[in-house]
Design an enzyme around this catalytic site. Structure first.
Site, mmCIF file in Angstrom:
data_model
loop_
_atom_site.group_PDB
_atom_site.id
_atom_site.type_symbol
_atom_site.label_atom_id
_atom_site.label_comp_id
_atom_site.label_asym_id
_atom_site.label_seq_id
_atom_site.Cartn_x
_atom_site.Cartn_y
_atom_site.Cartn_z
ATOM 1 N N CYS A 282 2.077 16.821 -7.413
ATOM 2 C CA CYS A 282 1.700 16.960 -8.821
ATOM 3 C C CYS A 282 2.843 17.618 -9.594
ATOM 4 O O CYS A 282 3.416 18.596 -9.133
ATOM 5 C CB CYS A 282 0.446 17.841 -8.913
ATOM 6 S SG CYS A 282 -0.018 18.278 -10.593
ATOM 7 N N HIS B 36 -0.652 14.888 -15.194
ATOM 8 C CA HIS B 36 -2.078 14.587 -15.406
ATOM 9 C C HIS B 36 -2.549 15.127 -16.764
ATOM 10 O O HIS B 36 -3.448 14.549 -17.372
ATOM 11 C CB HIS B 36 -2.937 15.162 -14.269
ATOM 12 C CG HIS B 36 -2.796 16.629 -14.098
ATOM 13 N ND1 HIS B 36 -1.908 17.204 -13.198
ATOM 14 C CD2 HIS B 36 -3.405 17.645 -14.736
ATOM 15 C CE1 HIS B 36 -2.003 18.516 -13.287
ATOM 16 N NE2 HIS B 36 -2.908 18.808 -14.206
ATOM 17 N N LYS C 52 0.856 -1.185 0.000
ATOM 18 C CA LYS C 52 0.000 0.000 0.000
ATOM 19 C C LYS C 52 0.888 1.229 0.000
ATOM 20 O O LYS C 52 1.886 1.278 0.722
ATOM 21 C CB LYS C 52 -0.884 -0.022 1.258
ATOM 22 C CG LYS C 52 -1.784 1.170 1.393
ATOM 23 C CD LYS C 52 -2.838 0.973 2.484
ATOM 24 C CE LYS C 52 -2.273 0.668 3.828
ATOM 25 N NZ LYS C 52 -3.302 0.547 4.875
ATOM 26 N N CYS D 174 -0.711 14.917 -6.247
ATOM 27 C CA CYS D 174 -1.112 14.152 -7.428
ATOM 28 C C CYS D 174 -2.249 13.188 -7.107
ATOM 29 O O CYS D 174 -2.219 12.495 -6.094
ATOM 30 C CB CYS D 174 0.104 13.367 -7.943
ATOM 31 S SG CYS D 174 -0.260 12.298 -9.350
ATOM 32 N N CYS E 223 -3.451 11.497 -10.087
ATOM 33 C CA CYS E 223 -3.499 10.675 -11.309
ATOM 34 C C CYS E 223 -2.509 9.514 -11.240
ATOM 35 O O CYS E 223 -2.535 8.640 -12.089
ATOM 36 C CB CYS E 223 -3.220 11.528 -12.541
ATOM 37 S SG CYS E 223 -1.482 12.011 -12.753
HETATM 38 FE FE1 FES Z 1 -0.968 13.684 -11.121
HETATM 39 FE FE2 FES Z 1 -1.004 16.286 -11.518
HETATM 40 S S1 FES Z 1 -2.521 15.095 -10.641
HETATM 41 S S2 FES Z 1 0.560 14.905 -11.989
#
Ligand code: FES
Length: 76
Positions: free
Chosen positions: A51, A55, A23, A40, A42
């Site tokens: 981030c 994304h 995890k 982040c 994504c």
């Molecule tokens: Fe993953 Fe921006 S939300 S790089």
């Protein structure tokens, strides 16, 4: 429009981050946060858990619409 229920049960959201762990968890102290930090969501950032803009490429390539969560101080 894709709803959560249409996602295949065996799909994963994390393609490559810390796959050796059961995890992935990051803990940050509130006191150490700056004025504004983007996290982040994504799972494609090279700076995960932060981030780095990855994304945008992910969204363009897949038609997805994910983006970061931005944590900021009220007056920042
Ligand atoms: Fe993953 Fe921006 S939300 S790089």
């Amino acid at each position: 429009y894709v709803t959560y229920r249409t996602i295949k049960p065996k799909q994963i959201c994390n393609p490559c981050i810390s796959k050796d762990k059961d995890k992935v968890v990051h803990i940050e102290n509130i006191e150490d946060l700056g004025e504004k930090t983007s996290y982040c969501r994504c799972w494609r950032s090279a700076k995960f858990p932060y981030c780095d803009g990855a994304h945008g490429k992910h969204n363009r390539e897949t038609g997805d619409n994910v983006g970061p969560i931005v944590v900021k101080r009220k007056n920042a």
